[in-house]
Design a protein around this motif. Structure first.
Motif, PDB file in Angstrom:
ATOM      1  N   PHE B 192       5.155  -5.809   5.390  1.00 39.84           N
ATOM      2  CA  PHE B 192       5.826  -4.769   4.594  1.00 39.84           C
ATOM      3  C   PHE B 192       7.068  -5.338   3.896  1.00 39.84           C
ATOM      4  O   PHE B 192       7.306  -5.092   2.714  1.00 39.84           O
ATOM      5  N   LEU B 222      -1.336  -5.933   5.161  1.00 40.67           N
ATOM      6  CA  LEU B 222      -0.900  -4.874   6.075  1.00 40.67           C
ATOM      7  C   LEU B 222       0.149  -3.949   5.451  1.00 40.67           C
ATOM      8  O   LEU B 222       0.401  -2.866   5.992  1.00 40.67           O
ATOM      9  N   ALA B 223       0.755  -4.369   4.338  1.00 43.82           N
ATOM     10  CA  ALA B 223       1.746  -3.514   3.668  1.00 43.82           C
ATOM     11  C   ALA B 223       1.093  -2.311   2.988  1.00 43.82           C
ATOM     12  O   ALA B 223       1.769  -1.450   2.437  1.00 43.82           O
ATOM     13  N   LYS B 224      -0.252  -2.262   3.056  1.00 41.50           N
ATOM     14  CA  LYS B 224      -0.950  -1.077   2.552  1.00 41.50           C
ATOM     15  C   LYS B 224      -1.060  -0.005   3.642  1.00 41.50           C
ATOM     16  O   LYS B 224      -1.520   1.103   3.378  1.00 41.50           O
TER      17      LYS B 224
END
Lengths: 290, 290
Positions: B192, B222-224
């Motif tokens: 993130f 993983l920032a989604k």
């Protein structure tokens, strides 16, 4: 028009993959190789990546010379490569940093035989065995200071890159290095240090093995990358790398402070705002899979 | 033995995927759903994930209750769920933090109906539409304090998880939270904040789009992830998350200092030592693809 002779200086992931594609695209071209690692030469010949070995003093009758070695080494030899080429030879590199390389040969008498290129392609693997076909298809190739390359030689390069399936982008080398620090160099450091932190903490690997899922795997994938390739990149792009790291650390510090202070509204908002990365990534994915 | 009735509290990625698998495994089982988001209920019925809606006061005749909502919300309702179940009902959760949840219901009269579970499975997507079949196959499911679960109900759970294709691992909840901070929670924060740093720097998205390759894509995947799911995880696991972040930041600071001081030998060594992550990741990959 099919080139007659190409020399690859460095026959690892990038040089090797390009040589494989050229074999398919130009079956009559002689592909020669130079590599510090004698094992790489024999391996590359065995794998059909190149036809035979050559040396730096035999470049004069080459149509192209591709330099695909770590950026520090490339900077060291580029001048003597340009000293040794003939009047029709195009030389291009494929490295991740561009500013100091362009600076290094700015006044070379054969400057116009050189094109600074950065194909945004690769995997976390290295060496001739890592070479794969079609690595460059649908990928971006950033060309720097292309106006300093002789127009006929530039045309030859553009034709080749287009045949490899790449889309071309043109940038100033200083701008290139500034941007690439964020979208590539910082990702590698972030991934390496994540891997380091987890390994240090979890001496007993069994726990990592049991508890880590595909999310962890994806985030530390780049920590498998070659230190021999990446150390010179960080050295060449020192100022931008340090700057991007400062900003990354500041964002992590802020996040930590929010968690410590129970400011979970801020934690939520920072993640929600970053979710916007989805749209950007969709662009990348569709580009890479097109 | 096929359960007759199962209620899913939360029908997103995890609850929905489990409901889909159960439909295939136990075609005669009635799958009921509870979700704060009324849209999720109708969507889940339409997608064939559940059969119909139910309410918290209708759990008494259920064979199983699966709680698959954000960890903070789960902690809030678990007591009242346990108040409402019947004498044969097994309740399990699927959340990413375990210590404070187990603490919360330690003295509940139906403590032995509950099993604290953490299937290490998921994607960066959320909601009923994100539900997929076989999400749990070959994945690890960490069971905490399983000795506090009634042995017959535990047997029922183990049978179900085995049918879903999962391998089981048993841990103390405090140990679970300490380890998972490193191999999962920290990866998400790292990703993130990487996304945030790059977005902040590159206001002109076009540059990111042109220059970012698959390495960046993998590192920021993983920032989604869903902030609604992840904020409560960081809240519940605050102490471990802060600790892991401190160590990660210290490693990044050290790396930055080495680059600033031109100590590229240290830069090289830290990456070479971390390359060791390859072997660990090979273990994860072969596990996930087996």
């Amino acid at each position: 028009m099919e080139p007659l002779k190409i020399t690859f200086i460095g026959i690892g992931l990038i040089g090797g993959s390009m040589a494989l594609d050229m074999k398919r695209l130009f079956p009559n071209t002689k592909r020669l190789g130079i590599d510090q690692n004698a094992g790489h030469i024999s391996e590359a010949i065995e794998l059909g990546i190149i036809d035979e070995e050559t040396t730096l003093d035999q470049l004069a009758d080459n149509d192209m010379v591709v330099i695909a070695i770590p950026v520090g080494a490339c900077k060291k030899i580029l001048s003597s490569v340009l000293d040794n080429i003939g009047k029709n030879t195009l030389v291009f590199d494929v490295g991740s940093t561009k500013a100091s390389l362009c600076q290094e040969i700015a006044n070379h008498k054969h400057r116009n035989h050189f094109l600074a290129a950065h194909p945004i392609a690769g995997t976390e693997f290295s060496g001739p065995k890592a070479a794969v076909e079609n690595l460059f298809e649908h990928k971006t190739n950033i060309l720097c200071e292309s106006h300093k390359t002789d127009s006929k030689l530039l045309e030859k390069a553009v034709l080749l890159f287009t045949k490899l399936g790449m889309r071309l982008s043109y940038m100033d080398p200083i701008e290139h290095d500034r941007h690439i620090a964020y979208v590539s160099h910082l990702s590698h450091i972030s991934s390496f240090m994540l891997g380091k932190t987890v390994i240090e903490k979890e001496k007993d690997e069994r726990n990592i093995f049991d508890m880590a899922g595909s999310g962890f795997e994806s985030t530390v994938r780049l920590a498998k990358s070659s230190p021999a390739m990446w150390t010179p990149i960080f050295e060449e792009n020192k100022a931008n790398v340090v700057e991007s790291l400062k900003e990354y650390i500041a964002n992590l510090e802020a996040f930590k402070t929010w968690v410590e202070n129970d400011d979970f509204q801020k934690v939520y908002e920072s993640m929600a705002n970053t979710n916007h990365i989805k749209n950007i990534l969709n662009g990348i994915t569709s580009k890479n899979n097109k």
